[in-house]
Enzyme design. Structure first.
Site, short mmCIF file in Angstrom:
data_model
loop_
_atom_site.label_atom_id
_atom_site.label_comp_id
_atom_site.label_asym_id
_atom_site.label_seq_id
_atom_site.Cartn_x
_atom_site.Cartn_y
_atom_site.Cartn_z
N GLY A 12 0.80 -1.22 0.00
CA GLY A 12 0.00 0.00 0.00
C GLY A 12 0.84 1.28 0.00
N ILE A 13 0.38 2.25 0.76
CA ILE A 13 1.00 3.58 0.77
C ILE A 13 2.44 3.49 1.29
CG2 ILE A 13 0.85 5.89 1.81
CD1 ILE A 13 -2.25 5.45 1.90
N ARG A 33 6.66 -7.01 9.67
CA ARG A 33 5.92 -7.19 10.94
C ARG A 33 6.71 -8.08 11.90
NH1 ARG A 33 -0.01 -7.30 12.50
NH2 ARG A 33 -0.42 -6.80 10.32
N ASP A 37 6.58 -5.30 15.35
CA ASP A 37 5.13 -5.43 15.46
C ASP A 37 4.63 -4.34 16.40
OD1 ASP A 37 2.48 -6.03 15.91
OD2 ASP A 37 2.81 -8.20 15.81
N GLY A 63 -1.21 1.33 9.81
CA GLY A 63 -2.49 1.67 10.42
C GLY A 63 -3.51 0.57 10.17
N TYR A 126 -11.33 4.46 14.38
CA TYR A 126 -10.31 4.92 13.43
C TYR A 126 -10.22 6.44 13.46
CZ TYR A 126 -8.03 5.16 8.77
OH TYR A 126 -7.17 5.38 7.71
N1 LIG Z 1 -5.97 3.22 1.79
C1 LIG Z 1 -6.60 4.35 2.03
O1 LIG Z 1 -7.54 4.72 1.31
C2 LIG Z 1 -6.19 5.23 3.17
C3 LIG Z 1 -6.85 6.44 3.34
C4 LIG Z 1 -6.49 7.27 4.38
C5 LIG Z 1 -5.50 6.89 5.25
N2 LIG Z 1 -4.86 5.70 5.09
C6 LIG Z 1 -3.81 5.36 6.04
O2 LIG Z 1 -2.63 5.09 5.33
C7 LIG Z 1 -1.85 4.13 6.04
C8 LIG Z 1 -1.51 2.98 5.13
O3 LIG Z 1 -2.73 2.48 4.62
P1 LIG Z 1 -2.77 1.37 3.45
O4 LIG Z 1 -4.09 1.52 2.81
O5 LIG Z 1 -1.52 1.42 2.66
O6 LIG Z 1 -2.82 0.07 4.38
P2 LIG Z 1 -2.67 -1.48 4.04
O7 LIG Z 1 -2.52 -1.72 2.58
O8 LIG Z 1 -3.78 -2.14 4.79
O9 LIG Z 1 -1.27 -1.79 4.77
C9 LIG Z 1 -1.19 -1.61 6.15
C10 LIG Z 1 0.25 -1.67 6.55
O10 LIG Z 1 0.33 -1.50 7.99
C11 LIG Z 1 1.04 -2.62 8.51
N3 LIG Z 1 0.58 -2.97 9.86
C12 LIG Z 1 -0.67 -3.18 10.27
N4 LIG Z 1 -0.67 -3.54 11.57
C13 LIG Z 1 0.63 -3.56 11.97
C14 LIG Z 1 1.30 -3.87 13.17
N5 LIG Z 1 0.64 -4.28 14.24
N6 LIG Z 1 2.64 -3.78 13.22
C15 LIG Z 1 3.34 -3.41 12.12
N7 LIG Z 1 2.78 -3.12 10.94
C16 LIG Z 1 1.44 -3.20 10.87
C17 LIG Z 1 0.77 -3.75 7.53
O11 LIG Z 1 1.74 -4.76 7.70
P3 LIG Z 1 1.42 -6.31 7.29
O12 LIG Z 1 1.64 -6.40 5.82
O13 LIG Z 1 2.40 -7.07 8.11
O14 LIG Z 1 -0.01 -6.57 7.67
C18 LIG Z 1 0.88 -3.00 6.20
O15 LIG Z 1 2.24 -2.82 5.85
C19 LIG Z 1 -2.67 3.74 7.26
O16 LIG Z 1 -2.26 4.48 8.38
C20 LIG Z 1 -4.08 4.13 6.86
O17 LIG Z 1 -4.89 4.41 7.98
C21 LIG Z 1 -5.19 4.85 4.07
#
Ligand SMILES: NC(=O)c1ccc[n+]([C@@H]2O[C@H](COP(=O)([O-])OP(=O)(O)OC[C@H]3O[C@@H](n4cnc5c(N)ncnc54)[C@H](OP(=O)(O)O)[C@@H]3O)[C@@H](O)[C@H]2O)c1
Length: 220
Positions: A12-13, A33, A37, A63, A126
């Protein structure tokens, strides 16, 4: 060479930020992770104790978003959301900022969300965690600015990642596109460009802000 630590970099991001930072010429730390973690403070402490280079740039990207109506929310889910989205970011910043201050250079970016400034059904825990992240960003910006440690939040709208696909059906995503002035979701690299600028030396005066990157969604 500057060293950047990015959490949540497996996809992702976060993965897009890592790619951008490599392009920017940083030494990038992108722990898996298994290495870091954020659920466990012991894992954070142990990861930090093994760092070989001082960290100049920190991006708190990892997140989670447990979507639930009020009646279905559990305290455990709220606590877990706060731990990963807010407290882990706080702990990493608290531990890494002193060396940034000594070096008179530091950049921190916290990945927030538009749900920290506007609302959406089922996003209460959230939204609470991300609003608090914005507040932490503002407060620490005031404290750290005298030592050229600048801290900002980036609040993406809808970005095409696993998180969005988990919380929205394909039909939802089509409807969402019609509600965004830009008519589409963001790609992760469009968020990474903004993070890259905020973490660069070109950014010398922007601190404490929550920069919304949402294709105009919150302007309507
Ligand atoms: N996607 C959107 O539309 C959006 C919009 C607004 C804000 N955001 C924010 O942008 C950020 C990234 O979002 P994304 O959409 O790219 O998320 P994502 O694809 O769901 O990826 C989440 C990332 O966080 C890691 N993570 C989750 N729990 C963890 C833990 N306990 N310890 C260490 N790493 C952990 C995951 O690792 P694993 O691979 O090991 O699970 C993964 O690398 C987040 O903070 C999210 O709230 C996203």
């Amino acid at each position: 060479m500057r060293t950047a630590l990015v959490t949540g970099a497996s996809r992702g991001i976060g993965a897009a930020i890592v790619a951008q930072f490599r392009n920017d010429g940083y030494r990038v730390l992108a722990p898996t992770r298994a290495e870091l973690d954020l659920t466990y403070n012991s894992s954070i402490d142990s990861y930090l104790s093994r760092l070989k280079h001082p960290v100049d740039i920190l991006v708190n990207d990892a997140g989670i978003n447990r979507v639930a109506a009020l009646e279905a929310m559990t305290l455990e889910d709220v606590e877990e959301t706060f731990q990963i989205n807010l407290l882990a970011a706080f702990r990493l910043t608290q531990e890494l900022a002193p060396v940034m201050r000594l070096n008179n250079f530091g950049r921190v970016v916290n990945i927030s969300s538009i749900w920290s400034v506007v609302s959406h059904l089922g996003r209460t825990s959230y939204a609470m965690s991300k609003s608090a992240l914005n507040a932490m960003t503002r407060s620490l910006a005031v404290e750290l600015a005298p030592d050229n440690v600048l801290i900002n939040a980036v609040a993406p709208g809808y970005v095409m990642t696993d998180l969005t696909r988990e919380n929205n059906t394909a039909v939802d995503i089509e409807k969402i596109c019609r509600m965004i002035p830009a008519n589409r979701l963001a790609e992760p690299n469009e968020i990474a460009f903004v993070v890259s600028f905020l973490c660069s030396e070109q950014n010398s005066y922007l601190t404490g802000q929550t920069v919304i990157v949402d294709g105009g969604y919150t302007c309507l």
